[in-house]
Design an enzyme around this catalytic site. Structure first.
Site, PDB file in Angstrom:
ATOM      1  N   GLY A  15       0.775  -1.240   0.000  1.00  0.00           N
ATOM      2  CA  GLY A  15       0.000   0.000   0.000  1.00  0.00           C
ATOM      3  C   GLY A  15       0.802   1.283   0.000  1.00  0.00           C
ATOM      4  O   GLY A  15       0.308   2.320   0.432  1.00  0.00           O
ATOM      5  N   HIS A 113       1.066   0.996 -13.158  1.00  0.00           N
ATOM      6  CA  HIS A 113       1.779  -0.212 -13.585  1.00  0.00           C
ATOM      7  C   HIS A 113       3.270   0.109 -13.682  1.00  0.00           C
ATOM      8  O   HIS A 113       3.639   1.136 -14.273  1.00  0.00           O
ATOM      9  CB  HIS A 113       1.244  -0.670 -14.947  1.00  0.00           C
ATOM     10  N   GLU A 178       6.806   6.473  -8.773  1.00  0.00           N
ATOM     11  CA  GLU A 178       5.402   6.050  -8.879  1.00  0.00           C
ATOM     12  C   GLU A 178       4.532   6.902  -7.963  1.00  0.00           C
ATOM     13  O   GLU A 178       3.438   7.326  -8.341  1.00  0.00           O
ATOM     14  CB  GLU A 178       5.253   4.575  -8.466  1.00  0.00           C
TER      15      GLU A 178
HETATM   16  C1  GRF Z   1       3.703  -0.993  -7.474  1.00  0.00           C
HETATM   17  O1  GRF Z   1       4.940  -1.217  -8.073  1.00  0.00           O
HETATM   18  C2  GRF Z   1       2.664  -0.743  -8.528  1.00  0.00           C
HETATM   19  O2  GRF Z   1       3.166  -0.115  -9.658  1.00  0.00           O
HETATM   20  C3  GRF Z   1       2.239  -2.136  -8.894  1.00  0.00           C
HETATM   21  O3  GRF Z   1       2.287  -2.876  -7.698  1.00  0.00           O
HETATM   22  C4  GRF Z   1       3.182  -2.242  -6.778  1.00  0.00           C
HETATM   23  C5  GRF Z   1       2.381  -1.948  -5.559  1.00  0.00           C
HETATM   24  O4  GRF Z   1       3.168  -1.415  -4.520  1.00  0.00           O
HETATM   25  N1  GRF Z   1       0.949  -2.120  -9.539  1.00  0.00           N
HETATM   26  P1  GRF Z   1       2.438  -0.727  -3.273  1.00  0.00           P
HETATM   27  O5  GRF Z   1       1.483  -1.770  -2.693  1.00  0.00           O
HETATM   28  O6  GRF Z   1       1.717   0.474  -3.764  1.00  0.00           O
HETATM   29  O7  GRF Z   1       3.546  -0.396  -2.310  1.00  0.00           O
END
Ligand code: GRF
Length: 197
Positions: A15, A113, A178
């Site tokens: 998360g 993603h 991200e």
């Molecule tokens: C992230 O790398 C996201 O891009 C992918 O799954 C991962 C989730 O990480 N879809 P988190 O649970 O947000 O730390």
């Protein structure tokens, strides 16, 4: 100032992207507020992070539904509508969605993603970028459509791949990108789509 748009976040694990979105939504001028966090996994660490911030966070465990994925997603859909969500952000939600759910939230569901789509849909994106000899890598926020990781791109963030990178170091370096990307892309999406949302 316009009222904040109610959104929900779907997670399956750690998360960290969810947490970054929650923090962004704390800013008075951010155009969204999180009204629910849902997980298919009752043990998702992100549920406790959301609860600690006072956000309603619930698991709807997919396991009792066995192969009936649509019934599980109908239960999710009901919870999301009861919470008043208008947009869904998938943030590490690790299940492929049924056509029912994708259609129900068409044009209103975003995903992050960890690749520069259309490169590397699916899993193991960091290793696949290394195996291909790529010199850049990145993350994509896109609208969710029926094809896995295939919907229209909203925004991307890019990093350079270093000669000594591993899947782990790439993942570590990409994650903060991200976090910044998702909140910027959501803001942009809500602003651009304000008349239809
Ligand atoms: C992230 O790398 C996201 O891009 C992918 O799954 C991962 C989730 O990480 N879809 P988190 O649970 O947000 O730390």
């Amino acid at each position: 100032m316009r009222a904040k748009l109610p959104i929900a976040i779907l997670i399956s694990g750690r998360g960290s992207n969810m947490e970054a979105l929650l923090n962004a939504c704390d800013a008075p001028d951010y155009p969204a507020e999180v009204v629910a966090v849902l997980s298919n996994n009752p043990d998702a660490a992100g549920l406790d992070i959301a609860r600690a911030k006072g956000i309603p966070a619930h698991a709807i465990d997919h396991r009792p539904f066995r192969q009936d994925r649509e019934s599980h997603e109908r239960a999710m859909d009901r919870a999301l509508r009861e919470a008043g969500a208008r947009i869904i952000c998938l943030a590490g939600y690790m299940r492929v969605l049924t056509p029912f759910f994708v259609k129900a939230w068409s044009g209103r569901m975003l995903n992050i993603h960890p690749s520069l789509l259309p490169k590397y849909p699916g899993l193991h994106t960091h290793q696949r970028a290394l195996d291909s000899g790529d010199t850049t890598h990145g993350a994509t926020v896109h609208l969710v459509t029926s094809g896995v990781d295939e919907g229209p791109v909203i925004a991307q963030a890019r990093i350079n791949i270093r000669p000594d990178d591993t899947a782990e170091t790439l993942s570590e370096r990409l994650l903060p990108k991200e976090h910044a990307l998702y909140q910027d892309a959501l803001r942009q999406f809500i602003t651009d789509q304000a008349s239809v949302l």
